[in-house]
Write a protein that holds these residues in place. Structure first.
Motif, PDB file in Angstrom:
ATOM      1  N   LEU A 157      80.101  42.480  68.574  1.00 18.23           N
ATOM      2  CA  LEU A 157      80.103  41.507  67.478  1.00 18.23           C
ATOM      3  C   LEU A 157      79.243  40.291  67.836  1.00 18.23           C
ATOM      4  N   LEU A 158      79.359  39.852  69.079  1.00 18.47           N
ATOM      5  CA  LEU A 158      78.571  38.708  69.525  1.00 18.47           C
ATOM      6  C   LEU A 158      77.093  39.076  69.643  1.00 18.47           C
ATOM      7  N   VAL A 159      76.798  40.289  70.096  1.00 16.63           N
ATOM      8  CA  VAL A 159      75.405  40.756  70.159  1.00 16.63           C
ATOM      9  C   VAL A 159      74.828  40.801  68.745  1.00 16.63           C
ATOM     10  N   SER A 160      75.602  41.324  67.813  1.00 23.64           N
ATOM     11  CA  SER A 160      75.160  41.384  66.421  1.00 23.64           C
ATOM     12  C   SER A 160      74.882  39.987  65.874  1.00 23.64           C
ATOM     13  N   ALA A 161      75.771  39.048  66.169  1.00 22.79           N
ATOM     14  CA  ALA A 161      75.602  37.677  65.686  1.00 22.79           C
ATOM     15  C   ALA A 161      74.342  37.028  66.258  1.00 22.79           C
ATOM     16  N   VAL A 162      74.099  37.200  67.557  1.00 22.79           N
ATOM     17  CA  VAL A 162      72.936  36.556  68.166  1.00 22.79           C
ATOM     18  C   VAL A 162      71.638  37.193  67.670  1.00 22.79           C
ATOM     19  N   LEU A 192      71.053  35.610  64.329  1.00 23.25           N
ATOM     20  CA  LEU A 192      70.572  34.239  64.485  1.00 23.25           C
ATOM     21  C   LEU A 192      69.106  34.208  64.898  1.00 23.25           C
ATOM     22  N   MET A 193      68.724  35.101  65.791  1.00 22.64           N
ATOM     23  CA  MET A 193      67.329  35.150  66.238  1.00 22.64           C
ATOM     24  C   MET A 193      66.387  35.489  65.090  1.00 22.64           C
ATOM     25  N   SER A 194      66.810  36.396  64.217  1.00 26.28           N
ATOM     26  CA  SER A 194      65.953  36.735  63.081  1.00 26.28           C
ATOM     27  C   SER A 194      65.847  35.559  62.126  1.00 26.28           C
ATOM     28  N   HIS A 195      66.928  34.800  61.963  1.00 26.73           N
ATOM     29  CA  HIS A 195      66.878  33.601  61.115  1.00 26.73           C
ATOM     30  C   HIS A 195      65.987  32.533  61.729  1.00 26.73           C
ATOM     31  N   TYR A 196      65.979  32.439  63.039  1.00 27.52           N
ATOM     32  CA  TYR A 196      65.119  31.464  63.718  1.00 27.52           C
ATOM     33  C   TYR A 196      63.665  31.714  63.341  1.00 27.52           C
ATOM     34  N   THR A 197      63.266  32.964  63.375  1.00 25.04           N
ATOM     35  CA  THR A 197      61.883  33.325  63.048  1.00 25.04           C
ATOM     36  C   THR A 197      61.572  33.044  61.585  1.00 25.04           C
ATOM     37  N   VAL A 198      62.452  33.433  60.694  1.00 27.31           N
ATOM     38  CA  VAL A 198      62.235  33.228  59.263  1.00 27.31           C
ATOM     39  C   VAL A 198      62.225  31.746  58.925  1.00 27.31           C
ATOM     40  N   ASN A 199      63.180  30.986  59.451  1.00 27.32           N
ATOM     41  CA  ASN A 199      63.281  29.556  59.140  1.00 27.32           C
ATOM     42  C   ASN A 199      62.088  28.762  59.650  1.00 27.32           C
ATOM     43  N   SER A 200      61.495  29.197  60.752  1.00 33.58           N
ATOM     44  CA  SER A 200      60.373  28.437  61.301  1.00 33.58           C
ATOM     45  C   SER A 200      59.138  28.530  60.420  1.00 33.58           C
ATOM     46  N   THR A 201      59.089  29.503  59.527  1.00 31.54           N
ATOM     47  CA  THR A 201      57.928  29.657  58.655  1.00 31.54           C
ATOM     48  C   THR A 201      58.207  29.287  57.196  1.00 31.54           C
ATOM     49  N   ASN A 202      59.478  29.060  56.841  1.00 36.24           N
ATOM     50  CA  ASN A 202      59.822  28.841  55.430  1.00 36.24           C
ATOM     51  C   ASN A 202      60.354  27.454  55.103  1.00 36.24           C
ATOM     52  N   SER A 203      60.351  26.513  56.011  1.00 38.22           N
ATOM     53  CA  SER A 203      60.884  25.181  55.713  1.00 38.22           C
ATOM     54  C   SER A 203      59.888  24.367  54.914  1.00 38.22           C
TER      55      SER A 203
END
Length: 119
Positions: free
Chosen positions: A23-28, A31-42
């Motif tokens: 569950l924790l591996v899935s969560a991290v 989060l990592m995929s959101h980090y990549t997406v958020n860095s290009t969409n703000s």
């Protein structure tokens, strides 16, 4: 970041139930995929930097918790330890850059000059 409180609550809940590290591996990974997406969409560079620093910090904490789980496979534990250190370095670097920009802004404001960096 609105979801940060929820993520921190989930993190403390997951550490209590360390019998399900997947569950924790899935969560991290999420989060990592959101980090990549958020860095290009703000909307602005400043918003992107602030969001990415907070998200990187949450990712680092998740990896640190994983690295310290007693029943985690050794190869996964070592990978999480290494990645936790790398994410911690990234958070430290981003925080130092933010501090330098703040000091530069203060200096430029004090001298009455404006910078394109601060706009």
């Amino acid at each position: 970041m609105p979801g940060e409180t929820l993520m921190n609550e989930e993190l403390s809940g997951l550490t209590a139930t360390s019998k399900q590290p997947e569950l924790l591996v899935s969560a991290v990974l999420h989060l990592m995929s959101h980090y990549t997406v958020n860095s290009t969409n703000s909307a602005t560079h400043e918003e992107a930097e602030q969001a990415s620093t907070k998200l990187a910090s949450v990712i680092e904490r998740h990896l640190n918790v994983l690295a310290n789980l007693p029943d985690l496979a050794p190869v996964l534990k070592a990978t999480c330890q290494q990645l936790s250190g790398q994410w911690a370095g990234l958070v430290e670097k981003k925080s130092a850059q933010k501090t330098k920009l703040r000091k530069l802004g203060w200096l430029l404001a004090f001298t009455g000059k404006k910078s394109a960096l601060m706009e």
